[in-house]
Design an enzyme around this catalytic site. Structure first.
Site, mmCIF file in Angstrom:
data_model
loop_
_atom_site.group_PDB
_atom_site.id
_atom_site.type_symbol
_atom_site.label_atom_id
_atom_site.label_comp_id
_atom_site.label_asym_id
_atom_site.label_seq_id
_atom_site.Cartn_x
_atom_site.Cartn_y
_atom_site.Cartn_z
ATOM 1 N N HIS A 190 24.332 -28.914 79.704
ATOM 2 C CA HIS A 190 24.685 -28.960 81.114
ATOM 3 C C HIS A 190 23.638 -29.693 81.942
ATOM 4 C CE1 HIS A 190 27.573 -25.460 80.696
ATOM 5 N NE2 HIS A 190 28.250 -26.436 81.243
ATOM 6 N N ARG A 288 38.404 -39.965 79.340
ATOM 7 C CA ARG A 288 38.462 -39.074 78.169
ATOM 8 C C ARG A 288 39.264 -37.828 78.556
ATOM 9 N NH1 ARG A 288 32.679 -40.947 77.341
ATOM 10 N NH2 ARG A 288 32.572 -41.666 75.186
ATOM 11 N N ARG A 324 42.764 -42.581 77.880
ATOM 12 C CA ARG A 324 42.868 -42.352 76.439
ATOM 13 C C ARG A 324 43.629 -41.049 76.208
ATOM 14 N NH1 ARG A 324 37.477 -41.723 73.119
ATOM 15 N NH2 ARG A 324 37.326 -39.680 74.080
ATOM 16 N N GLU A 425 37.974 -48.055 66.394
ATOM 17 C CA GLU A 425 36.838 -47.163 66.100
ATOM 18 C C GLU A 425 36.670 -46.941 64.605
ATOM 19 O OE1 GLU A 425 36.529 -43.805 69.200
ATOM 20 O OE2 GLU A 425 38.654 -43.811 68.647
ATOM 21 N N ASN A 448 30.740 -45.973 69.476
ATOM 22 C CA ASN A 448 30.073 -44.741 69.030
ATOM 23 C C ASN A 448 30.628 -44.342 67.664
ATOM 24 O OD1 ASN A 448 29.154 -44.906 71.627
ATOM 25 N ND2 ASN A 448 30.484 -43.306 72.421
ATOM 26 N N ASP A 449 31.950 -44.310 67.576
ATOM 27 C CA ASP A 449 32.554 -43.971 66.293
ATOM 28 C C ASP A 449 32.529 -45.144 65.324
ATOM 29 O OD1 ASP A 449 33.302 -41.227 66.244
ATOM 30 O OD2 ASP A 449 34.743 -41.655 67.834
ATOM 31 N N ARG A 459 26.979 -39.810 63.993
ATOM 32 C CA ARG A 459 26.508 -40.084 65.357
ATOM 33 C C ARG A 459 25.752 -38.913 65.960
ATOM 34 N NH1 ARG A 459 32.071 -40.589 68.897
ATOM 35 N NH2 ARG A 459 30.830 -39.908 70.651
ATOM 36 N N CYS A 496 34.214 -49.594 75.111
ATOM 37 C CA CYS A 496 33.941 -48.392 75.908
ATOM 38 C C CYS A 496 32.941 -47.463 75.215
ATOM 39 C CB CYS A 496 35.235 -47.659 76.228
ATOM 40 S SG CYS A 496 36.145 -47.180 74.761
HETATM 41 C C1 PEP Z 1 33.545 -44.194 70.943
HETATM 42 O O1 PEP Z 1 33.731 -43.627 69.866
HETATM 43 O O2 PEP Z 1 32.813 -45.190 71.073
HETATM 44 C C2 PEP Z 1 34.186 -43.682 72.171
HETATM 45 C C3 PEP Z 1 34.108 -44.335 73.311
HETATM 46 O O3 PEP Z 1 34.821 -42.481 72.081
HETATM 47 P P1 PEP Z 1 34.046 -41.058 72.068
HETATM 48 O O4 PEP Z 1 32.594 -41.318 72.312
HETATM 49 O O5 PEP Z 1 34.711 -40.245 73.110
HETATM 50 O O6 PEP Z 1 34.336 -40.596 70.666
HETATM 51 MG MG MG Z 2 35.388 -42.211 69.689
#
Ligand code: PEP
Ligand code: MG
Length: 560
Positions: A190, A288, A324, A425, A448-449, A459, A496
């Site tokens: 938080h 999200r 999304r 992803e 990220n994924d 990650r 993103c």
């Molecule tokens: C990602 O995976 O890069 C992404 C934007 O989705 P999240 O971080 O919500 O998994």
């Molecule tokens: Mg993702």
């Protein structure tokens, strides 16, 4: 160089210079053995503390709603619930009846509940922080414990603490406080989330080394590098003191040779919309929606989802809002959705896999809400599906959208078909990007994924965080391949994942051909500034060197 550098996790990519103020609870419990307990008096003391705590919480709730937002203020409702939880109250009273002084009874009854929450996963574990917050508030009232007034700190203070609870953080005034650092906490705690909404420099999870930094010491909180510089030198002080970030740019930006790049915000809740617009977002590049499903007992209704999306579209009347569809599973768990226990949840039932499987009813409800909002909202809606690994999944998702539209048609409800896209992803999505792009309006790369799966590097794990880096050639080439596939089919392509918000990588991404970059609102001015300084023709030559580079350092060198 600073005298010492402590490493933690950066929570907000800003630096701040200031003087350390330690914030601790300093609560001393009475020695229960030395106290003769007057049961009625202790019971009254406890009741008084509860009612004062309630009044304090209500005041703080209102102040937070005004200063930060309604959604952030809602945490105080949870605190009031914990404060008045009959199970905890009974436990305190039972202990008092057994001869325990009120503060010790509070400590032990809350302690038992805190332990229970600590044993759970993810956001449930974070509830333990809320309980600690309520316990400490009561203990302070029962013991006259001193505490530093966070709302009233001298200008240029850097707050150091074991942990900061939501109500602590909400009291920090970003105009006077230069930043904070905590012993515990991660990027999703938080305190970190609040820091980002306030654009306050912050480093969390520094560990016990933080205890050795004394009050009155000058430090730099570097929320970008995740470091605390103790006794910074002149150049470090100057760099931090002038890091107010780039100025907000309202209009859309383009490179020096005229290539326009859309710079959008990632959000998860309605309260983040206006701050994103205020920081110059052209629109929303990633909404999200799973955040709309968290912290509640049952999924939001079609109408609630419609309202949330309408609000986004109305906040960006001239822009695009990319929503999304529900992306749960992996690290994102929603208690009432009954997710399976899996050995490898990141490789399990997550994202579109659940929407086409056990959550198909929720998917239909969400698609109906989106189709309706597209017709009524001011901005342009785009919808994208997460974690697609196959063309079959995309086709099934498109069929579900057609079915939802046909149902609305039959019922005579107004709707509009939004732009549709796919998140790239998974490595498989990269390999079939041509076929995906041929069926949709856009692709959005979730680095990220994608980095996690391309590099086989969790990650979430600090042990492989060095490998979870999107500037490895494997990931750079995956991005390039996706961009080429999209453009070959006249689809636009965005990014993103966190990579998009790093201004040091803007030139590389523009050079690779991305049309849109979406990030947490705090970095939008820096990325807009970086786009305006980029020359596309040079950037694309350098990007060519980057995607033919053999090593991460060669990728970095290509950008010098
Ligand atoms: C990602 O995976 O890069 C992404 C934007 O989705 P999240 O971080 O919500 O998994
Ligand atoms: Mg993702």
């Amino acid at each position: 160089m600073a005298e010492r550098e402590l490493q933690g996790t950066g929570a907000t990519p800003r630096s701040g210079l200031g003087t350390v103020v330690w914030y601790g609870q300093d609560i001393e419990l009475p020695d229960a053995a030395d106290v003769t307990v007057d049961e009625a008096a202790e019971r009254d003391r406890f009741a008084d503390a509860v009612s004062t705590a309630r009044a304090e919480l209500e005041t703080e709730r209102e102040a937070t709603a005004e200063r930060v937002g309604e959604e952030e203020a809602a945490v105080f409702d949870a605190h009031i619930q914990f404060l008045e939880d009959p199970t905890i109250e009974d436990a305190v009273e039972t202990e008092i009846a057994e001869g325990t002084p009120a503060p010790n009874a509070v400590d032990s009854a809350f302690g038992a509940h805190i332990e229970q929450f600590e044993g759970m996963d993810g956001r449930m574990a974070e509830r333990a922080d809320d309980l600690r917050d309520v316990r400490d508030r009561l203990l302070r009232l029962l013991t006259d414990g001193d505490r530093v007034e966070l709302a009233d700190l001298p200008e240029g203070s850097v707050v150091l603490a074991e942990r900061l609870t939501p109500s602590d953080t909400a009291q920090l005034d970003p105009d006077t406080v230069a930043g904070f650092a905590t012993v515990t906490g991660g990027r999703t705690s938080h305190a970190a989330i609040f820091a980002r909404s306030l654009a306050l420099p912050a480093v969390v999870g520094v560990g016990d080394d933080l205890d050795s930094v004394e009050a009155g010491t000058d430090v730099v909180v570097d929320g970008d590098a995740g470091t605390l510089l103790v006794g910074p030198d002149e150049s470090e002080r100057a760099a931090a003191a002038t890091d107010s970030g780039a100025g907000v740019v309202e209009e859309q930006v383009e490179t020096t040779d005229g290539r326009g790049i859309e710079v959008a915000a990632n959000v998860g809740r309605p309260v983040e919309l206006q701050p994103a617009a205020d920081r110059g977002a052209d629109g929303i590049g990633l909404y999200r929606t799973e955040f709309l499903f968290l912290d509640r007992e049952a999924p939001p209704s079609e109408d609630e989802q419609y309202e949330a999306i309408r609000e986004a579209l109305d906040t960006f009347p001239e822009g695009r809002v990319v929503v999304r569809t529900l992306d749960i599973g992996g690290d994102k768990r929603i208690p009432y959705l009954d997710l399976p226990e899996e050995a490898n949840p990141f490789l399990g039932e997550r994202g579109i896999r659940r929407s086409l499987g056990p959550d198909s009813d929720l998917f239909v409800t969400q698609l109906r809400a989106l189709l309706r909002a597209a017709a009524d909202g001011e901005g342009d809606l785009a919808v994208m599906v997460p974690l697609v690994a196959s063309v079959e999944e995309l086709e099934d998702a498109l069929d579900a959208l057609d079915d939802a539209a046909a149902d609305l048609d039959d019922a005579g409800v107004e709707y509009e078909r939004p732009e549709v896209g796919v998140m790239v992803e998974t490595p498989s999505a990269v390999f079939v990007a041509e076929e995906l792009a041929a069926r949709v309006d856009f692709l959005s790369i979730g680095t990220n994924d994608l980095t996690q799966y391309v590099m086989a590097a969790d990650r979430e794990s600090e042990h492989v965080s060095d490998l979870h880096d999107p500037t490895y050639p494997g990931v750079v080439r995956a991005i390039h391949r996706t961009v080429e596939a999209a453009h070959a089919h006249d689809a636009w392509v965005g990014m993103c994942g966190e990579m998009a918000g790093n201004p040091d990588l803007t030139e590389l991404l523009v050079g690779l051909g991305l049309d849109e970059l979406s990030m947490s609102a705090v970095t939008i001015p820096d990325v807009k500034a970086a786009v305006s300084e980029t020359t596309y023709s040079t950037a694309s030559e350098r990007a060519e060197d980057a995607r033919t580079a053999a090593t991460r350092s060669a990728v970095a060198n290509s950008q010098q």
